[in-house]
Enzyme design. Structure first.
Site, PDB file in Angstrom:
ATOM      1  CG  ASN A 106      81.268 -14.330 -28.650  1.00 26.85           C
ATOM      2  OD1 ASN A 106      80.736 -13.277 -28.967  1.00 26.85           O
ATOM      3  ND2 ASN A 106      81.102 -15.458 -29.348  1.00 26.85           N
ATOM      4  CG  ASP A 166      87.702 -18.441 -27.937  1.00 21.11           C
ATOM      5  OD1 ASP A 166      88.621 -18.843 -28.655  1.00 21.11           O
ATOM      6  OD2 ASP A 166      86.501 -18.697 -28.148  1.00 21.11           O
ATOM      7  CD  GLU A 207      90.449 -16.866 -31.551  1.00 19.89           C
ATOM      8  OE1 GLU A 207      90.706 -17.788 -32.341  1.00 19.89           O
ATOM      9  OE2 GLU A 207      89.495 -16.914 -30.730  1.00 19.89           O
ATOM     10  N   GLY A 237      93.939 -12.514 -39.585  1.00 20.19           N
ATOM     11  CA  GLY A 237      95.027 -11.704 -40.059  1.00 20.19           C
ATOM     12  C   GLY A 237      95.280 -11.720 -41.550  1.00 20.19           C
ATOM     13  NE  ARG A 244      92.184 -28.388 -31.523  1.00 20.22           N
ATOM     14  CZ  ARG A 244      90.976 -27.846 -31.395  1.00 20.22           C
ATOM     15  NH1 ARG A 244      90.017 -28.535 -30.789  1.00 20.22           N
ATOM     16  NH2 ARG A 244      90.717 -26.640 -31.869  1.00 20.22           N
TER      17      ARG A 244
END
Length: 654
Positions: A143, A235, A259, A263, A387
């Site tokens: 993308n 992605d 991805e 949702g 992370r």
């Protein structure tokens, strides 16, 4: 000029045909259990030491060599596939408070970012995975390229490879993202989503046939030079028009999972189930964001929680909406949002949510750190505090979370639900949901609840609806023991909040679970922490004048001395300011010495050598617990308990 369309079309055909792939098919992937790794946060391999990460917004030092060296840790947990975040050359930002450590800001598609390692490291990782029978999924980003682009400069794109000119991008950026995370939620036009420069990332013109050819050529180069990638995770897939994906999927020649959104079914339609499912008409699979959001609503949320009846109804709709639910990627934790345990500390609810990921239709994906019970850092739960480097855990294989993930991986492999494309609800109420996976004697009755560890749920099932009339069942997870179904109906009570997976008693065998060593062993974990005085290279901490002291940010409330010093900062128990609270500070432009070091050692001893006085229940030591489940947790089993009742014992060393 009339020849140009033919030339472009012929070039595209060559790009599609130039590479014959032997990569894994969707059918190969549906039986796999996937472990997801952010390379910079997983392991520091080679000659690197497990140094502390002082700023989670920057590079922390994980690399591909570290992934190779820690494959035992992943495989021993029962995973037979890994997905790693992008590893291509990254575009550095002029903002010095940030670095593209995550891999999603590409600069050079044809290089490996030096922070991660080299092309040789990628090839060695691929070889190591395949030698273990494991599959390799690579994260790719068709993308966009990197951010921080000065569009006033005519050659702003010259540093990108291969998209080194403005003509390859959506220009002018009709839709620009001002950096507000909620901005995307205001866009109701799908075309706008496909043209937007998401967070300032240079959006590729994927409508241009030349760009398509260049992307397909790069994919073919990856397949040839990475040593045999088996699948792609894509992605930001919903930011590219749907008609792009069939060609991309065909050229990849392997399973791809995209991805798609978040949702969220409430509110705008494009975040809903139907919107997500549309993309599976164009690619093999998508990440199951609708199931993720509904799991949060059912198990994690402390307010506005939905009932198990609503969750069951959602899955009925999901089964009827997606082209193939068995190729969806299921998860409860991901690197873009708070971890489950950060917002819901109840381990029983966590176990229900994770069982939901494994027992429903789809491919389970576990984000690195879930098995260590990670929550966040410094009281923060969002990116980048979700992370935290895995090496801070010492790669422990004795945490209850690690044991439970390992057990679920084993159960899924034994039950092979991926060969039975059905999920049949047999009973449901507000607090419990019972459904059957599998077929015939290989069926399993799964019972999930949302009451948590301190409450009780019960559910009544029609005996004839369960497991084709079989009557003797045992819980593979070890919480529910063994039960007999009465004629007519049976009520199952969940008194500890934990999930159950009941199977025919004769199917409970040790061989179905991770095998213990020839001589069964238990592991002793010893952790020693050494703290040294904190000093400045030039000047000791006490000698730093108060006027020169600055916060070692983030200096969050409740920050402890250990955390402060682990960042290489100075600690004083009483802040000289009037409030007299401790202070964690550093001095600008001065390097601090390492202030703490932690060493973890593991020793395995034969189970038979553990004295009775040092044996403790490998909880929950429920009635009917069997040897397979016990050893599946990494615990010791003796057929006769030395206590007077002479029953079997599942224990660990204390």
């Amino acid at each position: 000029m009339r020849l140009q369309p033919f030339i472009v079309g012929f070039s595209l055909l060559l790009a599609l045909l130039v590479h014959t792939s032997t990569a894994a098919t969707p059918s190969d992937w549906k039986s796999r259990n996937i472990y997801f790794v952010l390379v910079d946060r997983f392991a520091q391999g080679g000659n690197s030491s497990a140094a502390a990460c002082l700023d989670l917004r920057k590079w922390c030092g994980g690399n591909l060599r570290g992934v190779i060296e820690r494959l035992d840790y992943i495989q021993d947990m029962g995973f037979d596939a890994i997905w790693i975040a992008p590893i291509v050359g990254q575009k550095a930002s002029s903002d010095t408070t940030f670095a593209p450590y995550h891999g999603y800001h590409a600069k050079d598609l044809y290089s490996i970012d030096s922070h991660y390692g080299s092309l040789t490291d990628v090839q060695e990782l691929t070889k190591a995975l395949h030698s273990r029978g494991m599959l390799f999924m690579l994260d790719v980003v068709p993308n966009h390229m990197g951010a921080d682009n000065n569009l006033n400069n005519a050659d702003w794109a010259s540093g990108f490879n291969p998209f080194n000119a403005p003509k390859y991008f959506h220009l002018p950026p009709t839709y620009t993202d001002p950096g507000n995370p909620n901005w995307i939620a205001t866009v109701t036009n799908q075309t706008a989503l496909e043209l937007v420069w998401f967070f300032g990332l240079a959006d590729l013109n994927t409508e241009d046939p030349t760009v398509i050819i260049m992307l397909n050529n790069w994919v073919n180069w990856v397949k040839t030079n990475y040593g045999g990638v088996d699948g792609f995770r894509v992605d930001t897939a919903r930011f590219i028009r749907k008609s792009f994906w069939p060609q991309f999927n065909a050229n990849a020649g392997m399973y791809i999972v995209g991805e798609i959104g978040y949702g969220e079914e409430e509110g705008r339609a494009e975040f809903g189930l139907t919107y997500s499912a549309e993309y599976q008409q164009y690619m093999d699979g998508v990440l199951n964001f609708p199931a993720y959001l509904n799991a949060n609503h059912a198990f994690r949320d402390t307010t506005g929680r939905i009932g198990m009846d609503a969750l069951a109804a959602f899955w009925t709709k999901l089964n009827a909406t997606y082209k193939n639910p068995d190729l969806l990627g299921n998860f409860i934790d991901n690197h873009d949002g708070p971890r489950f345990l950060a917002l819901q500390p109840d381990r029983a609810l966590w176990r229900n949510a994770l069982t939901y990921v494994y027992a429903t239709r789809g491919i389970p994906i576990v984000y690195s750190g879930t098995e260590q019970g990670f929550t966040g850092s410094d009281g923060q739960v969002n990116d980048p505090y979700n992370r935290v480097p895995l090496w801070t855990s010492g790669y422990s294989t004795s945490t209850p979370e690690y044991a439970f993930v390992r057990l679920l991986n084993s159960v899924r492999k034994q039950q092979q639900w991926f060969n039975y494309p059905s999920l049949r609800t047999v009973a449901v109420n507000q607090n419990a949901w019972a459904f059957v996976r599998g077929s015939g004697s290989n069926s399993a009755l799964v019972v999930l609840s949302n009451v948590g560890a301190s409450s009780t749920a019960s559910i009544t099932i029609n005996t004839q609806d369960v497991l084709d009339g079989l009557s003797q069942f045992c819980d593979l997870l070890g919480y529910g023991g063994c039960i007999s179904l009465a004629s007519g109906s049976t009520t199952i009570t969940v008194d500890d909040g934990n999930p159950r997976i009941f199977v025919q008693r004769s199917n409970v065998t040790t061989s179905a679970f991770p095998s213990p060593a020839t001589t069964q062993t238990t592991t002793i974990i010893t952790t020693t922490t050494a703290i040294t005085a904190t000093t400045l290279v030039a000047t000791s901490c006490p000698a730093v004048s108060i006027s020169s002291r600055v916060d070692c940010a983030p200096n969050t409330p409740g920050l402890s001395q250990a955390v402060c010093e682990s960042r290489g900062c100075c600690w004083v128990p009483v802040n000289p300011n009037p409030n007299n609270v401790p202070w964690c500070f550093s001095r600008p432009s001065t390097t601090l010495t390492t202030v703490s070091a932690t060493t973890t050692t593991s020793t395995s001893v034969p189970c038979t050598s553990v004295a009775s006085s040092l044996r403790a229940d490998c909880a929950p030591n429920t009635p009917g617990l069997n040897q397979a489940v016990c050893e599946g947790r990494g615990c010791c089993w003796v057929p006769v308990n030395p206590n007077p009742n002479n029953t079997p014992w599942c224990f660990k060393r204390v």
